[in-house]
Design a protein around this motif. Structure first.
Motif, PDB file in Angstrom:
ATOM      1  N   VAL A 180       0.855  -1.186   0.000  1.00 25.00           N
ATOM      2  CA  VAL A 180       0.000   0.000   0.000  1.00 25.00           C
ATOM      3  C   VAL A 180       0.897   1.244   0.000  1.00 25.00           C
ATOM      4  N   PRO A 181       0.838   2.063  -1.053  1.00 22.93           N
ATOM      5  CA  PRO A 181       1.715   3.238  -1.129  1.00 22.93           C
ATOM      6  C   PRO A 181       1.451   4.232   0.007  1.00 22.93           C
ATOM      7  N   VAL A 182       2.473   4.477   0.808  1.00 24.69           N
ATOM      8  CA  VAL A 182       2.429   5.468   1.885  1.00 24.69           C
ATOM      9  C   VAL A 182       3.619   6.390   1.662  1.00 24.69           C
ATOM     10  N   VAL A 183       3.337   7.638   1.270  1.00 24.93           N
ATOM     11  CA  VAL A 183       4.396   8.532   0.801  1.00 24.93           C
ATOM     12  C   VAL A 183       4.442   9.800   1.645  1.00 24.93           C
ATOM     13  N   ARG A 210      -2.718  -1.389  10.170  1.00 25.86           N
ATOM     14  CA  ARG A 210      -1.258  -1.328  10.195  1.00 25.86           C
ATOM     15  C   ARG A 210      -0.727  -0.251   9.262  1.00 25.86           C
ATOM     16  N   VAL A 211      -1.416  -0.038   8.157  1.00 27.59           N
ATOM     17  CA  VAL A 211      -1.016   1.034   7.235  1.00 27.59           C
ATOM     18  C   VAL A 211      -1.219   2.395   7.899  1.00 27.59           C
ATOM     19  N   LEU A 212      -2.320   2.540   8.623  1.00 20.75           N
ATOM     20  CA  LEU A 212      -2.576   3.799   9.340  1.00 20.75           C
ATOM     21  C   LEU A 212      -1.499   4.050  10.393  1.00 20.75           C
ATOM     22  N   LEU A 213      -1.129   3.012  11.140  1.00 23.58           N
ATOM     23  CA  LEU A 213      -0.075   3.147  12.140  1.00 23.58           C
ATOM     24  C   LEU A 213       1.251   3.521  11.479  1.00 23.58           C
ATOM     25  N   LEU A 255       5.422   7.562  10.274  1.00 26.60           N
ATOM     26  CA  LEU A 255       6.165   8.293   9.246  1.00 26.60           C
ATOM     27  C   LEU A 255       5.956   9.795   9.386  1.00 26.60           C
ATOM     28  N   ALA A 256       4.786  10.196   9.886  1.00 28.11           N
ATOM     29  CA  ALA A 256       4.493  11.621  10.077  1.00 28.11           C
ATOM     30  C   ALA A 256       5.165  12.184  11.327  1.00 28.11           C
ATOM     31  N   GLY A 257       5.714  11.289  12.170  1.00 27.46           N
ATOM     32  CA  GLY A 257       6.440  11.759  13.353  1.00 27.46           C
ATOM     33  C   GLY A 257       5.825  11.387  14.679  1.00 27.46           C
ATOM     34  N   MET A 258       4.728  10.633  14.666  1.00 28.95           N
ATOM     35  CA  MET A 258       4.112  10.194  15.913  1.00 28.95           C
ATOM     36  C   MET A 258       5.033   9.193  16.605  1.00 28.95           C
TER      37      MET A 258
END
Length: 448
Positions: free
Chosen positions: A251-254, A277-280, A285-288
């Motif tokens: 799943v592309p997460v960019v 898992r993609v949401l996590l 990746l956003a810094g959480m």
């Protein structure tokens, strides 16, 4: 276990992690002074021959000064003795400021062990960068592996409960993970090498110690072969986790500028478990850097079919038909505001998590936050909201105190204050604040 056999197996474990001591330039060992790390250092030094080995020891400054300083000095002295034998060993000592770990434990709302681990790995990362370390060897053993799996299972940690500790994670290597603690101690005894014992290992305040000193002896006595079964399950779980990770990576997460984008086309085609898992992954990746509540994730999953914005801590998830975006909120924490009227015995969702209002047998309304009772009872309806700068609450002597001052006395960080719920009357002319419910968020309760 004979010295040569032990070291042959350590070398075999290193090679299985793609670590060849004949070609690696900078290898290091984390040493606490306990049997595991002393055995690890000894075997690595013996295998390495004349090649340099760097040692890092961390003084966490949690226990009494005499004991914790004694551990550090023991490691330093052992490294000196190795050098006297002609071994190429260099020792680095890193000391944590006393009180820092306990303070972090309160701020992060985690146990002292977790806070110590966080600080320790920050020190390791800095050491790896400064010394240009290729691999840092850690001394986790088979007993640690089993204890970790049991601990995570009891804590309810998703797939990590059965996966355990990996032999290799990026630059971290664990060559002793296949050895029992008994085998490690036999290796040291065969060479007449001493080690230090941590006095806190018997303190059953810590969950790991309760598992080690109480649960495992009970299982050993009543369930033959249970350890073999657990280790077999770990291997299977690790194989299954690889499949799950492959599915998540499809799943592309960019990361784009100031936010992370998830493409809906691939995301929507995934199963519910993969979506979570993609949401996590996107939040990380956003810094959480702290745990995302299950309640929040479930709320997001329920709202994937509509355009909306959900807030968790200082991060936002923006749900659109084409894409999902995760980003740090542009608003300051002081701008966050939530408020809801509680007039029925049911479940409510807030930024701090799940609040349930339950009618007890004696006719009182009990408030349960994230599954734990708050010990607060009242008549409905009431308002649940976060505090405002000019809010006051009654004290035991009948006077009133500013809630902001109470938070200061409790040492509540600014980042957390807007997430602590206060309960306010609604059907009286005074509309008093009845309580502050901070217990379930790691602070205190203030009940009038």
């Amino acid at each position: 276990m004979k010295k040569s056999v032990f070291e042959v197996l350590v070398k075999k474990n290193l090679l299985s992690c793609d670590v060849n001591l004949d070609t690696v330039k900078n290898i290091a060992v984390a040493v606490s002074g306990g049997a595991d790390s002393i055995a690890l250092l000894t075997s690595i030094v013996n295998i390495s021959g004349e090649r340099p080995v760097k040692v890092i020891t961390v003084n966490h400054n949690i226990r009494n000064q005499k004991e914790t300083n004694g551990d550090v000095q023991f490691v330093v002295d052992y490294c000196k003795s190795l050098k006297a034998q002609g071994k190429n060993v260099e020792c680095f000592v890193k000391t944590v400021e006393r009180g820092k770990i306990n303070s972090l434990s309160k701020t992060e709302k985690c146990g002292v062990e977790d806070a110590a681990r966080k600080v320790r790995y920050e020190i390791f990362e800095q050491f790896i960068a400064e010394q240009k370390i290729d691999f840092l060897c850690l001394a986790h053993n088979q007993n640690d592996q089993i204890e970790t799996v049991l601990m995570r299972f009891l804590q309810g940690t998703s797939e990590q409960a059965s996966v355990g500790i990996p032999f290799k994670r990026e630059k971290y290597i664990r060559p002793l993970l296949s050895f029992t603690r008994k085998e490690i101690e036999e290796y040291l005894k065969s060479q007449k090498i001493k080690w230090r014992n941590d006095s806190t290992n018997k303190n059953t305040v810590y969950l790991r110690n309760r598992i080690r000193n109480k649960l495992i002896p009970f299982l050993d006595k009543n369930f033959d072969g249970w350890k073999k079964s657990v280790l077999g399950g770990i291997k299977k779980s690790q194989e299954e986790l690889e499949i799950i990770r492959d599915a998540v990576n499809e799943v592309p997460v960019v990361l784009e500028k100031n936010c992370v984008k998830i493409e809906r086309k691939f995301f929507d085609a995934s199963s519910s478990g993969i979506k979570k898992r993609v949401l996590l992954k996107a939040f990380n990746l956003a810094g959480m850097n702290h745990r995302i509540s299950t309640v929040f994730l479930e709320d997001v999953m329920k709202n994937l079919d509509k355009d909306c914005i959900k807030q968790f801590s200082d991060f936002q998830i923006i749900i659109k038909k084409e894409n999902i975006f995760v980003k740090k909120s542009e608003k300051e924490h002081t701008d966050l505001f939530f408020s809801d009227i509680i007039e029925d015995n049911k479940e409510y969702l807030f930024p701090f998590g799940r609040l349930e209002c339950v009618l007890t047998k004696d006719g009182k309304n009990d408030f349960i936050i994230n599954g734990e009772t708050s010990d607060f009872h009242c008549e409905l309806p009431v308002i649940v909201r976060n505090y405002l700068p000019d809010d006051f609450i009654q004290t035991a002597d009948g006077k009133f105190k500013k809630i902001a001052d109470i938070y200061s006395n409790w040492h509540v960080p600014e980042i957390e204050r807007q997430y602590i719920p206060v309960i306010q009357e609604i059907n009286t002319s005074e509309q008093r604040i009845l309580c502050i419910l901070g217990k379930q968020l790691g602070f205190n309760n203030w009940i009038v």
